[in-house]
Design an enzyme around this catalytic site. Structure first.
Site, short mmCIF file in Angstrom:
data_model
loop_
_atom_site.label_atom_id
_atom_site.label_comp_id
_atom_site.label_asym_id
_atom_site.label_seq_id
_atom_site.Cartn_x
_atom_site.Cartn_y
_atom_site.Cartn_z
N ARG A 105 0.86 -1.19 0.00
CA ARG A 105 0.00 0.00 0.00
C ARG A 105 0.89 1.22 0.00
O ARG A 105 1.80 1.33 0.83
CB ARG A 105 -0.91 0.05 1.23
N HIS A 132 -7.56 0.77 -6.28
CA HIS A 132 -7.74 0.01 -5.02
C HIS A 132 -8.39 -1.34 -5.37
O HIS A 132 -9.54 -1.61 -4.99
CB HIS A 132 -8.60 0.84 -4.05
#
Ligand code: CP
Ligand code: NVA
Length: 333
Positions: A105, A132
Protein backbone atom coordinates in the site's frame (compact mmCIF):
# COMPACT_ATOMS: atom_id res chain seq x y z
CA UNK A 1 -4.42 -20.13 -14.31
CA UNK A 2 -4.44 -17.68 -11.39
CA UNK A 3 -1.30 -19.20 -9.91
CA UNK A 4 1.70 -16.87 -9.59
CA UNK A 5 -0.10 -13.77 -10.88
CA UNK A 6 -0.02 -10.32 -9.30
CA UNK A 7 -3.09 -8.12 -8.74
CA UNK A 8 -1.81 -4.56 -9.11
CA UNK A 9 -4.81 -3.22 -11.01
CA UNK A 10 -8.21 -4.55 -11.99
CA UNK A 11 -7.39 -5.03 -15.67
CA UNK A 12 -4.73 -7.62 -14.75
CA UNK A 13 -7.63 -10.10 -14.76
CA UNK A 14 -10.52 -10.75 -17.13
CA UNK A 15 -14.09 -9.91 -16.06
CA UNK A 16 -14.74 -13.66 -15.68
CA UNK A 17 -11.69 -14.03 -13.44
CA UNK A 18 -12.76 -11.07 -11.29
CA UNK A 19 -16.19 -12.61 -10.84
CA UNK A 20 -14.55 -15.93 -9.96
CA UNK A 21 -12.58 -14.14 -7.21
CA UNK A 22 -15.84 -12.66 -5.91
CA UNK A 23 -17.57 -16.06 -5.87
CA UNK A 24 -14.56 -17.69 -4.24
CA UNK A 25 -14.67 -14.98 -1.54
CA UNK A 26 -18.33 -15.84 -0.88
CA UNK A 27 -17.35 -19.52 -0.64
CA UNK A 28 -14.46 -18.86 1.76
CA UNK A 29 -16.75 -16.74 3.93
CA UNK A 30 -19.05 -19.78 4.31
CA UNK A 31 -16.10 -22.01 5.24
CA UNK A 32 -14.96 -19.49 7.85
CA UNK A 33 -18.45 -19.18 9.37
CA UNK A 34 -18.74 -22.97 9.59
CA UNK A 35 -15.29 -23.36 11.10
CA UNK A 36 -14.04 -25.46 8.17
CA UNK A 37 -10.25 -25.10 7.80
CA UNK A 38 -8.89 -23.77 4.50
CA UNK A 39 -5.12 -23.61 4.86
CA UNK A 40 -4.29 -23.21 1.19
CA UNK A 41 -1.08 -21.27 1.93
CA UNK A 42 0.24 -23.49 4.69
CA UNK A 43 3.92 -22.77 5.43
CA UNK A 44 4.06 -19.58 3.36
CA UNK A 45 5.31 -16.16 4.48
CA UNK A 46 3.48 -13.01 3.41
CA UNK A 47 5.03 -9.53 3.47
CA UNK A 48 2.70 -6.59 4.25
CA UNK A 49 4.30 -3.33 3.11
CA UNK A 50 2.47 -0.16 4.12
CA UNK A 51 3.65 3.35 3.18
CA UNK A 52 0.20 4.76 4.02
CA UNK A 53 -1.89 3.98 7.10
CA UNK A 54 -4.64 1.35 7.15
CA UNK A 55 -7.09 -0.42 9.41
CA UNK A 56 -9.16 -2.72 7.16
CA UNK A 57 -6.55 -3.70 4.58
CA UNK A 58 -3.87 -4.48 7.14
CA UNK A 59 -6.33 -6.37 9.37
CA UNK A 60 -7.80 -8.25 6.41
CA UNK A 61 -4.43 -9.36 5.00
CA UNK A 62 -3.22 -10.38 8.46
CA UNK A 63 -6.26 -12.45 9.40
CA UNK A 64 -6.61 -13.90 5.90
CA UNK A 65 -2.96 -14.98 5.88
CA UNK A 66 -3.33 -16.61 9.30
CA UNK A 67 -6.53 -18.43 8.28
CA UNK A 68 -4.77 -19.68 5.14
CA UNK A 69 -1.95 -21.10 7.26
CA UNK A 70 0.60 -18.46 6.21
CA UNK A 71 2.64 -16.12 8.43
CA UNK A 72 2.12 -12.37 7.76
CA UNK A 73 4.87 -9.84 8.55
CA UNK A 74 4.01 -6.11 8.73
CA UNK A 75 6.56 -3.55 7.52
CA UNK A 76 5.63 0.10 7.92
CA UNK A 77 7.00 3.08 5.99
CA UNK A 78 9.63 3.89 8.58
CA UNK A 79 10.70 0.30 9.23
CA UNK A 80 12.54 -0.52 6.02
CA UNK A 81 15.09 0.93 3.61
CA UNK A 82 12.72 1.13 0.61
CA UNK A 83 12.91 4.46 -1.20
CA UNK A 84 15.37 6.10 1.21
CA UNK A 85 18.39 3.81 1.09
CA UNK A 86 17.36 1.10 -1.35
CA UNK A 87 15.68 1.07 -4.74
CA UNK A 88 12.35 -0.61 -5.41
CA UNK A 89 14.08 -3.11 -7.69
CA UNK A 90 16.65 -4.19 -5.07
CA UNK A 91 13.99 -4.32 -2.35
CA UNK A 92 11.74 -6.43 -4.57
CA UNK A 93 14.50 -8.95 -5.27
CA UNK A 94 15.33 -9.31 -1.58
CA UNK A 95 11.74 -9.58 -0.36
CA UNK A 96 10.83 -11.93 -3.20
CA UNK A 97 13.67 -14.25 -2.24
CA UNK A 98 12.28 -14.67 1.27
CA UNK A 99 8.53 -14.15 1.07
CA UNK A 100 5.96 -16.07 -0.98
CA UNK A 101 3.76 -13.02 -1.63
CA UNK A 102 3.85 -9.26 -1.05
CA UNK A 103 1.08 -6.79 -0.28
CA UNK A 104 1.91 -3.15 -0.99
CA UNK A 105 0.00 0.00 0.00
CA UNK A 106 1.45 3.34 -0.96
CA UNK A 107 1.39 6.34 -3.21
CA UNK A 108 2.78 5.34 -6.56
CA UNK A 109 1.26 2.82 -8.91
CA UNK A 110 4.67 2.51 -10.62
CA UNK A 111 6.14 1.32 -7.35
CA UNK A 112 3.68 -1.55 -6.91
CA UNK A 113 4.12 -2.50 -10.57
CA UNK A 114 7.88 -2.45 -10.19
CA UNK A 115 7.67 -4.66 -7.07
CA UNK A 116 5.60 -7.13 -9.08
CA UNK A 117 8.06 -7.01 -11.97
CA UNK A 118 11.18 -7.66 -9.91
CA UNK A 119 10.10 -9.81 -6.96
CA UNK A 120 9.14 -13.00 -8.80
CA UNK A 121 6.25 -13.61 -6.37
CA UNK A 122 2.61 -12.43 -6.50
CA UNK A 123 2.19 -8.77 -5.46
CA UNK A 124 -1.21 -7.49 -4.34
CA UNK A 125 -2.01 -3.79 -4.48
CA UNK A 126 -3.52 -2.74 -1.14
CA UNK A 127 -4.20 0.79 -2.52
CA UNK A 128 -2.24 3.36 -4.48
CA UNK A 129 -3.15 6.89 -5.56
CA UNK A 130 -4.63 5.38 -8.73
CA UNK A 131 -6.33 2.06 -7.91
CA UNK A 132 -7.74 0.01 -5.02
CA UNK A 133 -8.27 -3.40 -6.63
CA UNK A 134 -8.59 -5.64 -3.55
CA UNK A 135 -11.35 -3.31 -2.31
CA UNK A 136 -13.25 -4.02 -5.53
CA UNK A 137 -13.56 -7.73 -4.88
CA UNK A 138 -15.09 -7.01 -1.46
CA UNK A 139 -17.41 -4.32 -2.83
CA UNK A 140 -18.86 -6.33 -5.68
CA UNK A 141 -19.02 -9.38 -3.39
CA UNK A 142 -21.19 -7.34 -1.00
CA UNK A 143 -23.43 -6.23 -3.87
CA UNK A 144 -23.74 -9.81 -5.19
CA UNK A 145 -24.59 -11.12 -1.71
CA UNK A 146 -27.48 -8.65 -1.50
CA UNK A 147 -28.92 -8.82 -5.01
CA UNK A 148 -27.75 -12.28 -6.13
CA UNK A 149 -26.28 -10.86 -9.35
CA UNK A 150 -24.26 -7.97 -10.74
CA UNK A 151 -25.04 -7.57 -14.45
CA UNK A 152 -27.43 -4.72 -15.16
CA UNK A 153 -27.26 -3.24 -11.63
CA UNK A 154 -26.79 0.51 -11.25
CA UNK A 155 -24.09 1.90 -8.96
CA UNK A 156 -23.86 5.64 -8.37
CA UNK A 157 -20.64 6.95 -6.86
CA UNK A 158 -21.00 10.44 -5.34
CA UNK A 159 -18.00 12.66 -4.58
CA UNK A 160 -14.38 12.91 -5.68
CA UNK A 161 -14.66 11.42 -9.17
CA UNK A 162 -10.95 11.14 -9.86
CA UNK A 163 -9.60 9.36 -6.82
CA UNK A 164 -8.51 5.71 -6.55
CA UNK A 165 -12.00 4.54 -5.51
CA UNK A 166 -13.80 6.29 -8.35
CA UNK A 167 -11.28 4.92 -10.87
CA UNK A 168 -11.54 1.39 -9.57
CA UNK A 169 -15.34 1.37 -9.30
CA UNK A 170 -15.74 2.79 -12.79
CA UNK A 171 -13.45 0.22 -14.40
CA UNK A 172 -14.39 -2.84 -12.33
CA UNK A 173 -18.12 -2.14 -12.46
CA UNK A 174 -18.09 -1.68 -16.20
CA UNK A 175 -16.02 -4.86 -16.65
CA UNK A 176 -18.62 -6.77 -14.63
CA UNK A 177 -21.63 -5.34 -16.50
CA UNK A 178 -22.63 -2.90 -13.74
CA UNK A 179 -23.84 0.53 -14.91
CA UNK A 180 -21.57 2.89 -13.00
CA UNK A 181 -22.40 6.59 -12.74
CA UNK A 182 -19.80 8.97 -11.35
CA UNK A 183 -21.56 12.04 -9.94
CA UNK A 184 -19.03 14.75 -9.18
CA UNK A 185 -18.14 18.36 -9.97
CA UNK A 186 -16.59 18.80 -13.40
CA UNK A 187 -13.20 19.69 -11.97
CA UNK A 188 -13.11 16.27 -10.28
CA UNK A 189 -14.25 14.15 -13.21
CA UNK A 190 -12.15 11.01 -13.90
CA UNK A 191 -9.17 11.27 -16.29
CA UNK A 192 -10.05 10.93 -19.97
CA UNK A 193 -8.10 7.64 -20.31
CA UNK A 194 -10.06 6.07 -17.45
CA UNK A 195 -13.37 7.08 -19.00
CA UNK A 196 -12.31 5.79 -22.42
CA UNK A 197 -11.22 2.49 -20.92
CA UNK A 198 -14.55 2.14 -19.10
CA UNK A 199 -16.42 2.89 -22.33
CA UNK A 200 -14.44 0.18 -24.12
CA UNK A 201 -15.28 -2.36 -21.39
CA UNK A 202 -18.90 -1.22 -21.58
CA UNK A 203 -19.02 -2.21 -25.23
CA UNK A 204 -18.04 -5.76 -24.22
CA UNK A 205 -20.19 -6.09 -21.08
CA UNK A 206 -23.23 -4.06 -22.11
CA UNK A 207 -22.77 -1.65 -19.18
CA UNK A 208 -23.21 2.09 -19.67
CA UNK A 209 -20.71 4.23 -17.75
CA UNK A 210 -21.98 7.78 -17.10
CA UNK A 211 -20.05 10.80 -15.80
CA UNK A 212 -22.26 13.67 -14.64
CA UNK A 213 -22.47 16.74 -12.43
CA UNK A 214 -26.18 16.21 -11.92
CA UNK A 215 -26.31 14.10 -8.78
CA UNK A 216 -30.07 14.46 -8.25
CA UNK A 217 -30.98 12.81 -11.57
CA UNK A 218 -28.10 10.34 -11.24
CA UNK A 219 -29.34 8.63 -8.08
CA UNK A 220 -32.83 7.78 -9.36
CA UNK A 221 -33.18 3.98 -9.72
CA UNK A 222 -29.77 3.32 -8.19
CA UNK A 223 -29.23 -0.13 -6.68
CA UNK A 224 -26.08 1.05 -4.91
CA UNK A 225 -25.13 4.50 -3.63
CA UNK A 226 -21.41 4.70 -2.97
CA UNK A 227 -19.22 7.40 -1.49
CA UNK A 228 -15.67 7.91 -0.24
CA UNK A 229 -13.77 10.62 1.62
CA UNK A 230 -13.53 14.03 -0.03
CA UNK A 231 -9.80 14.18 0.62
CA UNK A 232 -7.71 11.05 0.10
CA UNK A 233 -4.50 10.09 1.90
CA UNK A 234 -1.67 12.32 0.73
CA UNK A 235 -3.93 15.29 -0.20
CA UNK A 236 -4.61 16.61 3.30
CA UNK A 237 -3.93 20.22 2.19
CA UNK A 238 -7.05 20.15 0.02
CA UNK A 239 -9.81 20.12 2.65
CA UNK A 240 -10.92 23.71 2.08
CA UNK A 241 -11.46 23.46 -1.68
CA UNK A 242 -13.02 19.98 -1.44
CA UNK A 243 -15.51 20.94 1.28
CA UNK A 244 -16.76 23.75 -0.96
CA UNK A 245 -16.80 21.63 -4.12
CA UNK A 246 -18.25 18.44 -2.69
CA UNK A 247 -20.89 19.63 -0.20
CA UNK A 248 -23.62 19.23 -2.88
CA UNK A 249 -22.46 15.62 -3.41
CA UNK A 250 -23.00 14.52 0.20
CA UNK A 251 -25.14 11.40 0.68
CA UNK A 252 -27.92 12.64 2.95
CA UNK A 253 -31.63 11.99 3.55
CA UNK A 254 -32.69 14.52 0.93
CA UNK A 255 -30.65 12.60 -1.66
CA UNK A 256 -31.65 9.08 -0.61
CA UNK A 257 -35.33 10.16 -0.79
CA UNK A 258 -34.81 10.51 -4.55
CA UNK A 259 -33.74 6.87 -4.98
CA UNK A 260 -36.69 4.69 -5.91
CA UNK A 261 -37.00 1.05 -4.81
CA UNK A 262 -34.63 -1.19 -2.90
CA UNK A 263 -31.05 0.07 -2.69
CA UNK A 264 -27.93 -0.27 -0.59
CA UNK A 265 -25.31 2.23 0.58
CA UNK A 266 -21.62 1.38 0.53
CA UNK A 267 -18.51 3.22 1.73
CA UNK A 268 -14.98 1.79 1.62
CA UNK A 269 -14.31 3.47 5.02
CA UNK A 270 -12.97 5.24 6.99
CA UNK A 271 -15.89 7.72 6.84
CA UNK A 272 -16.44 11.26 8.10
CA UNK A 273 -20.05 10.96 9.30
CA UNK A 274 -19.63 12.74 12.65
CA UNK A 275 -17.10 14.72 14.67
CA UNK A 276 -15.66 11.75 16.56
CA UNK A 277 -12.31 12.06 14.76
CA UNK A 278 -9.47 14.56 14.79
CA UNK A 279 -10.16 15.58 11.18
CA UNK A 280 -13.92 15.66 11.84
CA UNK A 281 -13.41 18.08 14.76
CA UNK A 282 -11.03 20.31 12.76
CA UNK A 283 -13.45 20.53 9.88
CA UNK A 284 -16.30 21.47 12.21
CA UNK A 285 -14.17 24.24 13.74
CA UNK A 286 -13.02 25.59 10.36
CA UNK A 287 -16.08 25.14 8.17
CA UNK A 288 -18.97 24.60 10.58
CA UNK A 289 -20.00 21.21 9.21
CA UNK A 290 -20.36 18.10 11.37
CA UNK A 291 -20.57 15.57 8.53
CA UNK A 292 -18.77 15.33 5.22
CA UNK A 293 -19.39 12.75 2.48
CA UNK A 294 -22.26 10.98 4.32
CA UNK A 295 -24.57 12.12 7.11
CA UNK A 296 -24.65 10.21 10.36
CA UNK A 297 -28.36 9.49 9.84
CA UNK A 298 -27.77 7.78 6.49
CA UNK A 299 -24.60 6.04 7.74
CA UNK A 300 -26.73 4.39 10.42
CA UNK A 301 -29.75 3.68 8.18
CA UNK A 302 -30.91 0.15 7.33
CA UNK A 303 -29.72 0.57 3.73
CA UNK A 304 -26.12 1.10 4.85
CA UNK A 305 -23.97 -2.02 4.46
CA UNK A 306 -20.48 -0.57 4.97
CA UNK A 307 -19.60 -2.83 7.89
CA UNK A 308 -20.49 -6.04 6.02
CA UNK A 309 -18.44 -4.60 3.18
CA UNK A 310 -15.52 -4.08 5.59
CA UNK A 311 -15.77 -7.66 6.84
CA UNK A 312 -15.81 -8.84 3.24
CA UNK A 313 -12.37 -7.28 2.74
CA UNK A 314 -11.00 -10.22 4.73
CA UNK A 315 -12.88 -12.96 2.86
CA UNK A 316 -12.10 -11.45 -0.54
CA UNK A 317 -8.42 -10.82 0.18
CA UNK A 318 -8.25 -14.43 1.31
CA UNK A 319 -9.72 -15.44 -2.04
CA UNK A 320 -7.20 -13.31 -3.94
CA UNK A 321 -4.21 -14.72 -2.03
CA UNK A 322 -5.43 -18.33 -2.21
CA UNK A 323 -6.17 -18.14 -5.93
CA UNK A 324 -2.88 -16.54 -6.90
CA UNK A 325 -0.64 -18.44 -4.48
CA UNK A 326 -2.45 -21.58 -3.34
CA UNK A 327 -1.82 -24.00 -6.19
CA UNK A 328 -5.56 -24.65 -6.37
CA UNK A 329 -7.12 -26.73 -9.10
CA UNK A 330 -9.47 -24.38 -10.91
CA UNK A 331 -11.42 -25.63 -13.89
CA UNK A 332 -11.44 -23.18 -16.82
CA UNK A 333 -12.93 -19.79 -15.85
N1 CP B 1 -11.07 0.67 2.87
C1 CP B 1 -9.79 0.62 3.25
O1 CP B 1 -8.87 0.40 2.44
O2 CP B 1 -9.59 0.85 4.57
P1 CP B 1 -8.18 1.06 5.30
O3 CP B 1 -7.61 2.35 4.77
O4 CP B 1 -8.51 1.10 6.76
O5 CP B 1 -7.30 -0.11 4.94
N1 NVA C 1 -9.73 7.45 -1.41
C1 NVA C 1 -9.34 6.99 -0.09
C2 NVA C 1 -9.63 5.54 0.07
C3 NVA C 1 -9.34 4.98 1.43
C4 NVA C 1 -9.64 3.52 1.55
C5 NVA C 1 -7.87 7.29 0.14
O1 NVA C 1 -7.05 7.02 -0.77
O2 NVA C 1 -7.52 7.82 1.19
Amino acid sequence: MFQGRSFVKEIDFTPEELEYMIDFGIHLKKLKKKGIPHEYLKGQNICLLFEKTSTRTRAAFTVAANDLGAAPEFMGANDIQLGKKESVEDTAIVLGSMFDGIEFRGFSQEMVESLAKHSNVPVWNGLTDEWHPTQMIADFMTIKEKFGNLKGRKLVYCGDGRNNMANSLLITGTMLGVNVTIASPKSLFPEKEVIERAEAFGKQSGAKPVITEDIKSAVVNADVLYTDVWVSMGEEDKFEERVKLLKPYQINKELTDLVKGDYMILHCLPAFHDTETLYGKNIEEKFGIKEMEITDEVFRSEQAHQFEQAENRMHSIKAIMALTNGNLFIPKV
